[in-house]
Design an enzyme around this catalytic site. Structure first.
Site, PDB file in Angstrom:
ATOM      1  N   LYS A   1      -7.658   2.609   1.836  1.00 45.95           N
ATOM      2  CA  LYS A   1      -6.648   3.661   1.747  1.00 45.95           C
ATOM      3  C   LYS A   1      -6.271   3.902   0.294  1.00 45.95           C
ATOM      4  O   LYS A   1      -6.375   2.954  -0.489  1.00 45.95           O
ATOM      5  CB  LYS A   1      -5.398   3.333   2.578  1.00 45.95           C
ATOM      6  CG  LYS A   1      -4.823   1.913   2.459  1.00 45.95           C
ATOM      7  CD  LYS A   1      -4.396   1.329   1.151  1.00 45.95           C
ATOM      8  CE  LYS A   1      -3.349   1.959   0.301  1.00 45.95           C
ATOM      9  NZ  LYS A   1      -3.017   1.142  -0.915  1.00 45.95           N
TER      10      LYS A   1
ATOM     11  N   TYR B   1       1.878   3.799   3.463  1.00 47.39           N
ATOM     12  CA  TYR B   1       2.269   2.865   4.525  1.00 47.39           C
ATOM     13  C   TYR B   1       3.490   3.403   5.285  1.00 47.39           C
ATOM     14  O   TYR B   1       3.596   3.252   6.502  1.00 47.39           O
ATOM     15  CB  TYR B   1       2.600   1.487   3.948  1.00 47.39           C
ATOM     16  CG  TYR B   1       1.390   0.735   3.466  1.00 47.39           C
ATOM     17  CD1 TYR B   1       0.648  -0.053   4.342  1.00 47.39           C
ATOM     18  CD2 TYR B   1       0.976   0.799   2.137  1.00 47.39           C
ATOM     19  CE1 TYR B   1      -0.473  -0.744   3.908  1.00 47.39           C
ATOM     20  CE2 TYR B   1      -0.144   0.106   1.694  1.00 47.39           C
ATOM     21  CZ  TYR B   1      -0.860  -0.656   2.589  1.00 47.39           C
ATOM     22  OH  TYR B   1      -1.978  -1.333   2.159  1.00 47.39           O
TER      23      TYR B   1
END
Ligand code: NAD
Length: 377
Positions: free
Chosen positions: A135, A221
């Site tokens: 990510k 996140y």
């Protein structure tokens, strides 16, 4: 739905998927020789590969570290000795494409600076390998699309390194939020921040390599957690760049906050490279507060609900993440964190930047990719 059985089921699910106790290195290397585990090549031997992924690959049951790709000569011998990697399975960025001839590499795991994810994912797919990409998936939606197309064309699977989908505490939050266990109306408040004092030689502060600042790295996140807690797609959002006036960050944002509206409520998110460490996910419901704190760390996650502490154990998130993807390949099933989810998140990130650049104007997310990790029927 009664509370105790539901919570017990969650604990059982976590136990069933629990990974084997850590093997000694020699046991692990010996067992690999005769096993049919899938081989993983780590591309980029930086902090995350060195401290988390390679050690996790000593605990996995369905995959193992078979190859490395590095531009640093000194690392080659160290990794060969530490992980029993064959000399012929060591590649550089230049000869990377030769992995096409190596049957001991089934999966390429891209662990490079963000702007390099697209190139190495596409080259891996062209070499006929499945891919896990860290990510954020890429630095633009258009790159995400190219990566998905390349993997589809090669008939290979693509998964994103969203490790928290494999963590029992975040899983519990998903189940309790998505089932509206504590009521229909909910609000999420979440933050992931830490303080960076020196940005010299730090690629994350470089716009070209990182694509963005705290949002791309940490805020993702919060964005993810809001979506998996609601189990819904956001409808609108606004964003505000809150980088300090005297910030050491001059190419990317040091701090940013944003709010997303969902069918069942709102999520307020904050992320920063300029704040003391914070990592929490709070869900306010009609029947009280649920909280994970810390929420996004590799270990030590703790959780509470209006009924008390979550009786769950921390697991090796990365080992579970990689083992689950290996099983997806072995059983030809879909990843729960596929490329399409990475694209969805890059789409939201672009919209947050768009709003922040336009005086926090509300942006509609009409064409958001329709992908969710749902834990309830
Ligand atoms: P790092 O700086 O520690 O490592 C980066 C690696 O890329 C190094 O081995 C470096 O040599 C190599 N590299 C190759 N070309 C480079 C270039 N032009 N400039 C800089 N480095 C170059 O970074 P990291 O913390 O390991 O992060 C790598 C990726 O993993 C990032 O995308 C990051 O977002 C992701 N990450 C994910 C998690 C997670 O929990 N899922 C945690 C940390 C990092």
């Amino acid at each position: 739905m009664k509370r105790r059985p539901f919570i017990k089921n969650i604990i059982r699910a976590a136990t069933v998927t629990a990974i084997a106790p850590q093997l000694s290195l020699s046991q692990s290397l010996a067992s690999e020789k005769n096993s049919k585990k899938l081989g993983i090549a780590l591309v980029g031997l930086g902090t995350y590969s060195t401290d988390q992924l390679a050690p996790a690959l000593l605990e996995t049951k369905f995959c193992y570290l078979s190859a490395i790709v590095t531009g640093t000569k000194e690392k080659e011998q160290q990794w060969i000795e530490k992980y029993g990697i064959k000399k012929e399975n060591v590649y550089t960025y230049k000869n990377f494409d030769r992995i096409i001839d190596n049957d001991e590499i089934d999966i390429v795991y891209v662990v490079l600076p963000n702007s390099m994810h697209a190139e190495y994912t596409i080259r891996a797919a062209k070499a006929g390998k499945h891919v896990i990409c860290e990510k954020p998936m890429a630095t633009s939606v258009s790159d995400c699309k190219k990566m998905i197309t390349a993997c589809k064309k090669a008939n290979k699977k693509l998964s994103i390194g969203y490790r928290l989908h494999f963590d029992p505490f975040n899983d519990n939050m998903m189940r309790l939020g998505q089932s509206k266990f504590y009521g229909n109306k909910m609000t999420v408040a979440t933050e992931f921040s830490f303080n960076v004092s020196d940005i010299n030689h730090w690629w994350r502060a470089n716009k070209k390599l990182a694509g963005g600042g705290a949002l791309m790295d940490l805020g993702i996140y919060c964005l993810q957690a809001s979506i998996y807690t609601f189990g819904e797609l956001p409808l609108t959002l606004w964003g505000k760049d809150t980088t300090k006036p005297d910030s050491i960050f001059n190419e990317v944002e040091g701090s940013i906050e944003w709010e997303m509206t969902f069918p069942s409520g709102k999520a307020y998110c904050k992320t920063s490279y300029e704040s003391p460490f914070k990592s929490h996910l709070i869900l306010n419901t009609e029947k009280g507060k649920l909280e994970l704190s810390p929420s996004f760390t590799y270990d030590g996650i703790k959780g509470t609900t209006p009924d008390g502490e979550m009786e769950l154990k921390n697991v090796n998130q990365q080992a579970l993440q990689m083992d689950t993807f290996a099983q997806n390949i072995l059983q030809d099933t879909s990843s729960i964190v596929p490329g399409e989810m990475g694209l969805r998140d890059n789409y939201i990130i672009e919209k947050i930047y768009e709003s922040a650049a336009n005086h926090s104007a509300v942006v509609n997310l009409n064409d958001i990719p329709n992908i969710l990790d749902l834990r309830i029927n």
